[in-house]
Design a protein around this motif. Structure first.
Motif, mmCIF file in Angstrom:
data_model
loop_
_atom_site.group_PDB
_atom_site.id
_atom_site.type_symbol
_atom_site.label_atom_id
_atom_site.label_comp_id
_atom_site.label_asym_id
_atom_site.label_seq_id
_atom_site.Cartn_x
_atom_site.Cartn_y
_atom_site.Cartn_z
ATOM 1 N N LYS A 219 93.248 36.540 58.113
ATOM 2 C CA LYS A 219 93.398 38.522 58.334
ATOM 3 C C LYS A 219 92.938 38.282 59.202
ATOM 4 N N CYS B 3 88.413 43.084 57.469
ATOM 5 C CA CYS B 3 87.739 42.134 56.744
ATOM 6 C C CYS B 3 86.446 43.175 56.344
ATOM 7 N N LYS C 137 91.733 33.434 55.333
ATOM 8 C CA LYS C 137 93.058 32.804 54.979
ATOM 9 C C LYS C 137 94.008 33.849 56.273
ATOM 10 N N SER D 44 84.988 34.475 54.230
ATOM 11 C CA SER D 44 86.636 33.536 53.742
ATOM 12 C C SER D 44 88.100 34.563 53.941
ATOM 13 N N CYS D 45 87.835 36.044 53.919
ATOM 14 C CA CYS D 45 89.442 36.744 54.028
ATOM 15 C C CYS D 45 89.459 36.184 55.918
ATOM 16 N N ASP E 151 90.216 42.356 49.051
ATOM 17 C CA ASP E 151 89.889 41.741 47.720
ATOM 18 C C ASP E 151 89.219 43.687 46.894
#
Length: 845
Positions: A103, A108, A101, A97-98, A132
């Motif tokens: 990155k 990550c 986005k 997911s990182c 996060d």
């Protein structure tokens, strides 16, 4: 030549050359071992890397290391014990997911950026956790992360407590069990806050979102100053100081001007009632000025700050040692300035700077209301009814909201200036006592894995020793002083070395140079001892050196005679530690040019003779600077045979590595021929190849040439005992390095390529030219240096290729190649005779 015979020739040559290269690679650590250093390389940590934060438990001698996806625990008293490890990684789904986005995959992961004691036997741990930020609790007794009910790690949000990105500048400090941080507070890294990040929810306050408060800051360091009721009967509040560099808004310039700042907040501040709700009501900041006024040189980028209380139990004796560089210099430049806590508080109690404008004219400053805006609550204010910041009048809060910057600056002159050296980390130890200690030792980490120790007595500085600890691509990012030793860390490695005490200096001359620290040579015991009294007595370094039967002193160097030849380009060193200028006396000729404090010379018959470097220094008790002679050379012409011998001996290792690549190319060619011959044989037995195969004769010349880097073919020369020149600075590695690959050089913010450090066993260099070294790490630092044909680390390249075709001309080409190999080997001195390579105790490979 038959293939088998060729293999018998090439393979032994490769093995011999690889042995030479291995010797050069590992020899660089010999000098470190002589310094009684314990170095833990990346193999010790079994794949754990990217160490970004350290935490030392001085009571148990335990060092915690925050890394990527892991936390390590080391016993500093016994580094041979295997480290204990906790794995705290990110689930694969969250990493995907990182990356989705935008990155990078390397970013990550979970990079541990915060380790702070909570005071109840636990450590507060925060990591980036794939953009996060999350925080957890580490139980020191069991060395485990506290578990949640579902069996996983008990976590809480780390936003505002830890940066999102691994390389972002960040600082945090724990004050009375409450965490104060200076970090980015959003995913994009565009919002910055100085905040109280933990504690009761209603007391978690932060800075105002205004460029007048924070303007694109790069946070560096923070310090908690706890007031003493004995030394401060006024009942003043405890304070937290933050150090950072930001873009100045008070200058009307087209370019962005960066300035170093110090900001202060009060521990009991809980924000305002209506104005500045959940915002600091005591936030004030001032500019730090590290400037050498005689030369006008100003250092405006803050790199690191070390906080030191000169007298235990007296907060007023606190000093902040700042490490600076310059925004405007194209080459590396480092300076150290010291600021006292009392000077900072004087500026904070001074006039406010008016930042508002009306068209093109500055408006009249507003009158300062009472009680004074930004003032910490003390006994007097509480007696007037201001028990809390919630009771401050709106006019006071409005004024401090619009006037966070002070008019005056906190100024200091640099203690130390180094040209061509990039310092990344600083720690300070002192001898003597009181606000003005008799002597200081600055422990400075470089961006090339070295630790430098500099003595400071009054306004004079002396370079004591320079120690290579890690690979040149491992910048030092942590230094802890503990029990007379220094724990030095990089993103990949850790070292423990002795850092204090006169016993560090093994001979009389080295001990004499540490005279300002209270060291004296005991001829009976043949050891360096402390005088037992106040350091820096009436005996000078020169007096101590004379007792060692050393003709030269600190300001009276013995002239070095250099035998040179016409056309040689060399760099004569003059190590400048003070900010005052250095000048050279030399024969008048246009082929000389000064590089900072060093002098570049192209040798001709007219400029042979005497070269003397003189620097301006301030003697103890004097106001005006006096000249101090720092280096002296005498150039004389050598005969042509000496030139040929030195050049041949100097390029021996360069040619060895060149031949290594040459042989690899030949070996690859022979392998291709072997495969082709096998396929030809099978083709004759009935195995048919397609028309476009290599055996069809349609592909002559398809075997491309290989190019290898080599040093320039111009004249070169080395001298025994010459330290290496790295970016214009003398170090104890007594080699002259060619084709130096500086790599990423490191960054104080731990931004190393894709935020991931890979191990480089070649130590970050290309090919090196080795001289005859004798470096013992004893603190003796010769002042002569030699850098042929290249200045300031510039490299040269020459391409040389070996090619061949296919078909009938192939065997002739290979035969010619092998003959060329034999000719190349015959040209090298080490193959002509049985003389080994020049012995080298240290290397800059």
């Amino acid at each position: 030549m038959p293939l088998g015979r060729a293999m018998l020739i090439v393979v032994p040559v490769l093995l011999q050359l690889s042995g030479f290269c291995w010797t050069a690679t590992v020899s660089g650590l010999e000098g470190v071992h002589k310094l009684e250093a314990k170095v833990l390389d990346p193999d010790t940590f079994e794949g754990v890397a990217n160490f970004s934060t350290f935490l030392l438990d001085r009571s148990s001698d335990t060092l915690l290391l925050g890394a990527r996806d892991a936390i390590l625990s080391l016993d500093t008293s016994d580094l041979d014990k295997p480290p204990r490890k906790i794995v705290w990684d990110v689930p694969k789904e969250k990493r995907r997911s990182c990356v989705a986005k935008g990155k990078t995959e390397v970013d990550c992961y979970n990079y541990i950026r915060l380790l702070e004691f909570l005071g109840d036997g636990r450590v507060y741990v925060c990591g980036t956790y794939a953009f996060d930020p999350q925080c957890a609790f580490l139980e020191l007794s069991s060395f485990t992360l506290q578990k949640a009910e579902d069996g996983g790690v008990k976590m809480e949000t780390g936003k505002g407590k830890c940066p999102f990105e691994p390389s972002q500048h960040y600082t945090a400090v724990m004050a009375g069990g409450i965490l104060y941080t200076a970090a980015t507070s959003n995913f994009l890294g565009t919002l910055f806050d100085i905040s109280r990040a933990t504690g009761p929810e209603q007391e978690r306050i932060r800075t105002e979102r205004s460029i007048n408060w924070l303007s694109d800051p790069e946070f560096v360091s923070s310090a908690f100053i706890e007031q003493s009721a004995v030394s401060d009967p006024s009942g003043d509040d405890d304070k937290i100081y933050f150090f950072f560099t930001e873009v100045a808004k008070e200058y009307d310039l087209y370019t962005k001007v960066k300035v170093p700042r110090v900001a202060r907040v009060c521990k009991s501040d809980v924000g305002g009632m209506k104005t500045l709700q959940r915002r600091w009501t005591t936030f004030l900041k001032a500019q730090l000025v590290c400037e050498d006024k005689p030369s006008g040189q100003r250092y405006n980028i803050l790199t690191d700050v070390y906080t030191m209380q000169h007298t235990q139990g007296e907060p007023s004796s606190t000093h902040f040692y700042g490490l600076f560089t310059s925004q405007w210099e194209s080459e590396q430049l480092s300076a150290v300035c010291v600021f006292s806590l009392s000077d900072i508080n004087k500026v904070m109690d001074g006039p406010f700077k008016e930042l508002k404008k009306n068209c093109e004219n500055w408006i009249n400053p507003e009158p300062v209301p009472t009680p004074r805006p930004g003032q910490c609550l003390n006994t007097e204010l509480k007696a007037e009814g201001f028990e809390s910041s919630l009771k401050l009048p709106d006019k006071v809060l409005t004024f401090v909201r619009d006037h966070p910057l002070m008019e005056n600056s906190v100024s200091a002159a640099p203690l130390l200036v180094r040209q061509g050296v990039g310092y990344t980390k600083l720690a300070v130890s002192q001898t003597g006592g009181g606000d003005e200690p008799g002597g200081l030792v600055l422990h400075l980490g470089t961006d090339r894995g070295e630790l430098h120790q500099v003595e400071v007595v009054g306004q004079n500085t002396t370079l004591l020793r320079e120690m290579p600890l890690f690979s040149s691509q491992e910048p030092i990012n942590n230094i802890f002083l503990h029990k007379g030793q220094a724990l030095v860390g990089s993103p990949l490695s850790l070292a423990r070395i002795r850092a204090e005490g006169c016993s560090l200096y093994p001979d009389c001359e080295a001990c004499a140079r540490a005279r300002g620290l209270g060291c004296v040579w005991d001829p009976d015991q043949e050891a360096c001892r402390t005088t037992g009294g106040q350091s820096g007595s009436d005996e000078t370094v020169d007096d101590a050196l004379r007792k060692c039967n050393v003709q030269e002193g600190r300001c009276a160097p013995f002239p070095r005679e250099l035998r040179v030849f016409l056309g040689l380009r060399l760099l004569l060193p003059c190590v400048q530690l003070s900010p005052r200028p250095c000048s050279w006396e030399h024969p008048p000729h246009r082929l000389t040019r000064q590089h900072h404090s060093d002098l570049e010379v192209t040798v001709t018959e007219e400029n042979l003779g005497r070269y003397v470097c003189t620097c301006q220094e301030v003697e103890p008790g004097a106001r005006d600077p006096t000249p101090c002679r720092r280096a002296a050379f005498h150039l004389t012409l050598s005969d042509p045979t000496t030139r040929e011998a030195v050049a041949a001996g100097g390029t021996r290792h360069i040619l060895a590595v060149y031949i290594l690549f040459f042989c690899l190319g030949v070996l690859l060619s022979l392998s291709v021929v072997f495969v082709i011959n096998r396929r030809r044989g099978s083709g004759r037995q009935g195995n048919h190849l397609p028309d476009n195969s290599l055996s069809s004769g349609k592909g002559p010349g398809l075997l491309g040439s290989s190019a290898t880097q080599q040093s320039p073919s111009s004249d070169s020369m080395t001298f025994d005992g010459f330290p290496e020149k790295r970016n214009g600075t003398a170090t104890t590695n007594t080699t002259s390095t060619l084709l130096s690959n500086h790599g990423n050089g490191g960054h104080p913010g731990n931004s190393y390529g894709n935020n991931l450090i890979h191990r480089n066993p070649s130590n970050g260099h290309g090919t090196s030219l080795h001289g005859n070294c004798n470096t013992s790490g004893s603190g003796k630092f010769p002042t002569e240096i030699f850098a042929p044909d290249m200045m300031d680390g510039k490299t040269g390249e020459r391409e040389s290729g070996v090619g061949g075709g296919l078909g009938e001309p192939l065997r002739d080409g290979l035969r010619e190649g092998m003959k060329g190999l034999e000719d190349e080997l015959a040209k090298i001195t080490m193959f002509k005779s049985g003389a080994p390579l020049a012995p080298c105790e240290e290397s800059s490979i």
